[in-house]
Design a protein around this motif. Structure first.
Motif, short mmCIF file in Angstrom:
data_model
loop_
_atom_site.label_atom_id
_atom_site.label_comp_id
_atom_site.label_asym_id
_atom_site.label_seq_id
_atom_site.Cartn_x
_atom_site.Cartn_y
_atom_site.Cartn_z
N MET A 1 0.85 -1.20 0.00
CA MET A 1 0.00 0.00 0.00
C MET A 1 0.88 1.24 0.00
SD MET A 1 -2.92 1.04 2.74
CE MET A 1 -4.43 0.90 1.85
N SER A 2 0.55 2.19 -0.83
CA SER A 2 1.33 3.42 -0.95
C SER A 2 0.97 4.40 0.17
CB SER A 2 1.05 4.09 -2.29
OG SER A 2 1.46 3.27 -3.35
N PRO A 3 1.92 5.29 0.51
CA PRO A 3 1.60 6.33 1.50
C PRO A 3 0.50 7.26 0.99
CG PRO A 3 3.97 6.18 1.15
CD PRO A 3 3.32 5.32 0.10
N GLN A 4 -0.23 7.82 1.91
CA GLN A 4 -1.25 8.81 1.59
C GLN A 4 -0.69 10.18 1.94
OE1 GLN A 4 -4.52 7.12 3.97
NE2 GLN A 4 -5.56 6.72 2.03
N VAL A 5 -1.28 11.22 1.35
CA VAL A 5 -0.85 12.59 1.64
C VAL A 5 -1.88 13.26 2.54
CG1 VAL A 5 -0.25 14.84 0.67
CG2 VAL A 5 0.36 12.74 -0.56
N GLY A 6 -1.39 13.73 3.68
CA GLY A 6 -2.22 14.48 4.61
C GLY A 6 -1.79 15.93 4.62
N ILE A 7 -2.71 16.78 5.00
CA ILE A 7 -2.44 18.22 5.14
C ILE A 7 -2.73 18.59 6.59
CG2 ILE A 7 -3.18 20.54 4.47
CD1 ILE A 7 -1.80 19.10 2.17
N GLY A 8 -1.78 19.24 7.23
CA GLY A 8 -1.98 19.79 8.57
C GLY A 8 -1.81 21.29 8.48
#
Length: 140
Positions: A1-8
């Motif tokens: 599974m590939s990493p996901q992109v989060g925004i903080g």
């Protein structure tokens, strides 16, 4: 599974950082800045504005790129790259817009951050030091 992109989104006002205590998802009980998942085709700044409005009701002014961190959450088998964006100009007062996801929004001085911090914020402070957070807070 590939990493996901989060925004903080690190929102500062009068030298304090806006944080909410997470509910109902990974990191429940942790204190976190507003944010969420970057959607396909969405610019990070647009995601920051959307998530902050959805979660807090605040309208962001200028948004600046900050740091990024990489965190693995083995308990939920997820890996996130989180882009931290900085906002010094948010209009309105924070409101609890998603009570199923957050227990409420509060302003904290950098020296008085609550524990436990959500992994991306904790990773950034561990790596770059509390001084990095304090410098951003002073410019608010």
């Amino acid at each position: 599974m590939s990493p996901q992109v989060g925004i903080g989104v690190l929102i500062f006002r009068d030298g304090k950082l806006l944080l909410g205590q997470r509910k109902g998802s990974h990191g429940a009980g942790d204190w976190s800045a507003p944010g969420g998942h970057l959607e396909f085709g969405e610019a990070p700044e647009a995601c920051a504005r959307r998530e902050v409005l959805e979660e807090t009701g605040l309208q962001l002014g200028e948004v600046q790129n900050g740091a990024f961190v990489s965190d693995v959450f083995p308990e939920v088998n997820k890996h996130y790259i989180t882009l931290l964006l900085v906002a010094q100009d948010a209009s309105g007062e924070p409101q609890l817009m998603e009570p199923e996801k957050c227990s409420g929004w509060h302003w904290f001085a950098p020296e008085e951050l609550p524990e436990p911090l959500f992994a991306p914020l904790r990773s950034w402070i561990t790596r770059d030091g509390l001084a990095a957070l304090q410098a951003l807070a002073k410019s608010s």
